[in-house]
Structure formats: C-alpha cells, structure tokens
Design a protein around this motif. Structure first.
Motif, short mmCIF file in Angstrom:
data_model
loop_
_atom_site.label_atom_id
_atom_site.label_comp_id
_atom_site.label_asym_id
_atom_site.label_seq_id
_atom_site.Cartn_x
_atom_site.Cartn_y
_atom_site.Cartn_z
N CYS A 57 12.70 13.19 -10.06
CA CYS A 57 11.66 14.21 -10.22
C CYS A 57 11.78 14.86 -11.59
O CYS A 57 12.88 15.09 -12.08
CB CYS A 57 11.79 15.31 -9.16
SG CYS A 57 11.66 14.75 -7.46
N LYS A 58 10.63 15.14 -12.20
CA LYS A 58 10.58 15.94 -13.41
C LYS A 58 9.38 16.86 -13.33
O LYS A 58 8.23 16.41 -13.31
CB LYS A 58 10.49 15.07 -14.67
CG LYS A 58 10.45 15.89 -15.97
CD LYS A 58 11.70 16.74 -16.14
CE LYS A 58 11.64 17.59 -17.39
NZ LYS A 58 12.85 18.44 -17.55
N TYR A 59 9.66 18.17 -13.27
CA TYR A 59 8.61 19.17 -13.15
C TYR A 59 8.51 19.98 -14.44
O TYR A 59 9.52 20.34 -15.05
CB TYR A 59 8.88 20.11 -11.97
CG TYR A 59 9.06 19.44 -10.64
CD1 TYR A 59 8.47 18.20 -10.36
CD2 TYR A 59 9.83 20.03 -9.63
CE1 TYR A 59 8.63 17.58 -9.14
CE2 TYR A 59 9.99 19.42 -8.39
CZ TYR A 59 9.40 18.19 -8.16
OH TYR A 59 9.56 17.58 -6.93
N PHE A 60 7.29 20.31 -14.82
CA PHE A 60 7.03 21.22 -15.92
C PHE A 60 6.24 22.39 -15.33
O PHE A 60 5.02 22.34 -15.24
CB PHE A 60 6.23 20.54 -17.03
CG PHE A 60 6.92 19.36 -17.65
CD1 PHE A 60 7.84 19.54 -18.68
CD2 PHE A 60 6.66 18.07 -17.20
CE1 PHE A 60 8.47 18.45 -19.26
CE2 PHE A 60 7.29 16.98 -17.78
CZ PHE A 60 8.21 17.17 -18.81
N ARG A 108 3.97 18.31 -11.60
CA ARG A 108 4.96 17.33 -11.17
C ARG A 108 4.69 16.02 -11.90
O ARG A 108 3.99 15.14 -11.40
CB ARG A 108 4.90 17.14 -9.65
CG ARG A 108 5.21 18.43 -8.88
CD ARG A 108 5.39 18.17 -7.41
NE ARG A 108 5.87 19.37 -6.74
CZ ARG A 108 6.44 19.37 -5.54
NH1 ARG A 108 6.59 18.23 -4.87
NH2 ARG A 108 6.85 20.51 -5.00
N ALA A 109 5.26 15.90 -13.10
CA ALA A 109 5.02 14.71 -13.92
C ALA A 109 5.62 13.47 -13.29
O ALA A 109 5.05 12.37 -13.36
CB ALA A 109 5.60 14.93 -15.32
N VAL A 110 6.80 13.62 -12.69
CA VAL A 110 7.45 12.56 -11.92
C VAL A 110 7.85 13.18 -10.60
O VAL A 110 8.54 14.20 -10.58
CB VAL A 110 8.67 11.98 -12.66
CG1 VAL A 110 9.36 10.92 -11.80
CG2 VAL A 110 8.27 11.39 -14.01
N ASP A 111 7.43 12.56 -9.50
CA ASP A 111 7.59 13.21 -8.20
C ASP A 111 8.22 12.25 -7.18
O ASP A 111 7.54 11.41 -6.61
CB ASP A 111 6.24 13.70 -7.70
CG ASP A 111 6.35 14.63 -6.49
OD1 ASP A 111 7.45 15.13 -6.23
OD2 ASP A 111 5.32 14.84 -5.83
N THR A 128 7.52 9.70 -19.01
CA THR A 128 8.41 10.77 -18.56
C THR A 128 9.55 10.20 -17.72
O THR A 128 10.71 10.61 -17.85
CB THR A 128 7.64 11.83 -17.76
OG1 THR A 128 6.57 12.34 -18.56
CG2 THR A 128 8.55 12.98 -17.35
N ALA A 129 9.23 9.24 -16.86
CA ALA A 129 10.27 8.57 -16.07
C ALA A 129 11.26 7.85 -16.99
O ALA A 129 12.47 7.92 -16.80
CB ALA A 129 9.64 7.60 -15.09
N GLN A 181 -0.18 9.65 -10.69
CA GLN A 181 0.03 11.08 -10.47
C GLN A 181 1.50 11.40 -10.18
O GLN A 181 1.81 12.22 -9.33
CB GLN A 181 -0.88 11.59 -9.34
CG GLN A 181 -2.35 11.42 -9.66
CD GLN A 181 -3.26 11.93 -8.55
OE1 GLN A 181 -2.85 12.06 -7.41
NE2 GLN A 181 -4.50 12.23 -8.92
N GLY A 182 2.39 10.73 -10.91
CA GLY A 182 3.82 11.02 -10.83
C GLY A 182 4.57 10.32 -9.74
O GLY A 182 5.81 10.42 -9.67
#
Length: 249
Positions: free
Chosen positions: A8-11, A15-18, A42-43, A216-217
């Motif tokens: 996961c990567k959240y800004f 949720r850019a990567v979910d 992003t991943a 969508q992530g």
C-alpha cells in the motif's frame, strides 16, 4: 524471485497503491500494466524503495527488502530504470555506466575512479547493446533513444538478478523498439528475471510470460497475455469509459 504482499502507498486520502499482491517468477518476464494513474510506477518505487511504502512487504529471493535502503537492495541483486533518464550531467556514457558499479566496501574509496576491469566490463555491456560508438559521448548530448539504451547498460553494471524496467519503450521509434525487445529477450534467455511496466501492448504481448493488471491502485487481473487480453475486467478498465459514452450516445 520477487514477492509483493499487501503493498500500500497512500498520499493523504489518495490510495495510489492499495493492497497489491503479486509475484515475479525467477527466469520469467512479468509485465505490470494498467491505464494511466493505475499506480504502476508508484508500486515500482515502493518495491525498489525509492519511495517508502505505507504498508506491506516486499521479498527478494526469500529475503525481506521493504525496510532496506535502495543501495542495499541494489547490492542484493535488484536494479531498475526510470521513465525519464537520470544520467549524470557532464559525464560521458562510459562514466555514467561505471558510476552504477557496485561499491564493495570502504576500500573502494581509494581505488581509481574507473578501474581497468570496470572499463572492460562497461565496454562489453555497451557492445552487447550496440552503442560502443557513443561510449565517450557526453550523456547530455544523446538522443532520447540513446539515453534509454545507456540506462539499460548502467542497470546491468551492478550484476542484477532481477531488473525493473519502467517504460523502456516509451517515446522511442519503431526501429529502436525492436532493438530493445531483442535485448530484453536475450537478457531473459541468459537467466535474468524481468519485471516491466509498459504501455506498449504489442511489446507486452510479445515478451511477457505473465501479465499483472492494475487499476485505481489495485490488482484486478493476472495471467498469461492471452488470458489477460480476454478478461472483461481488463477490457472495462481500459475501455469502460469509452464504451459507456458510446452506449449513452
């Protein structure tokens, strides 16, 4: 070779990567695809640790790497390219490639900037890619396609086990595209594992053993190129808005 678990990567609220989970098998070419904004790069950034993931785990050859610094990960055998070339200004192609050589320890600080062994190795890589003629050219004078090839050469200088290629064919002409496809295929046939992000579907379908699709992530599909191409969820992710508009009209 590479295992991504619940990444996961959240800004903020984005949720850019979910919760992404996927693998890249040893000796295979795995493609990570999806529409613009799907979270692919992003991943990549989280896997290579050029960006700290919010949550999740990344394992390389049985060892967890998501808590390590990027140079440590490179030393373990994972190297990557970027969408935009990051060549060092005012250095030749040869110097840019050698700058990516692994530093083995503090004693390397007392060695020549470019050892004879490193020069031979770098020239061998440039010869494999067919660009020895530009070895002493300033990196800033190269065409866009030549920079892509220089980035690939620099990547190989660290003796990776797996390479992450972020849009290696982006913006190159058809002739160079065929060269790049040939180089990737030869590297894979020599045993190198490849994870690739690319928008060129012809390249993906011709090269990949497995395709992982993001939208969508999140991961929405995974399988062979033929399976992914026929998956309704993939068709909807790429073409859904267009189809909806046509139906409305």
């Amino acid at each position: 070779m590479l295992e991504v678990k619940g990444l996961c990567k959240y800004f903020g609220g984005i949720r850019a990567v979910d919760d992404c989970t996927f693998t890249a098998e040893e000796g295979q070419i795995t493609a990570l695809i999806g529409p613009n904004g799907a979270g692919k790069t992003t991943a990549f950034n989280c896997v290579s640790r050029t960006m700290m993931p919010t949550r999740g785990e990344v394992w390389l050859d049985g060892r967890r790497i998501d808590r390590l610094r990027p140079h440590k990960i490179t030393g373990m055998g994972l190297s990557r390219t970027f969408q935009i070339s990051r060549n060092l200004a005012d250095m030749t192609v040869l110097e840019n490639v050698i700058a990516q050589a692994q530093v083995r320890g503090w004693r390397d600080l007392f060695r020549p900037a470019m050892s004879a062994a490193e020069i031979d190795k770098a020239m061998g890589i440039l010869d494999f890619l067919g660009i020895t003629r530009i070895a002493h050219e300033d990196g800033s004078n190269l065409s866009y396609g030549q920079k892509k090839l220089m980035d690939l050469a620099a990547l190989l200088m660290s003796d990776p086990k797996i390479i992450l290629l972020d849009e290696p064919a982006g913006g190159v002409n058809l002739s160079l595209l065929e060269e790049i496809i040939g180089h990737i295929r030869k590297l894979n046939e020599a045993g190198l594992t490849v994870l690739i992000v690319e928008h060129n579907m012809d390249l993906i379908m011709r090269l990949s053993h497995k395709v992982v699709v993001m939208a969508q992530g999140a991961i929405i599909a995974e399988g062979t190129p033929e399976e992914v191409r026929a998956d309704p969820a993939v068709l909807d992710a790429y073409l859904g808005s267009t189809l909806d508009e046509e139906e409305a009209a």
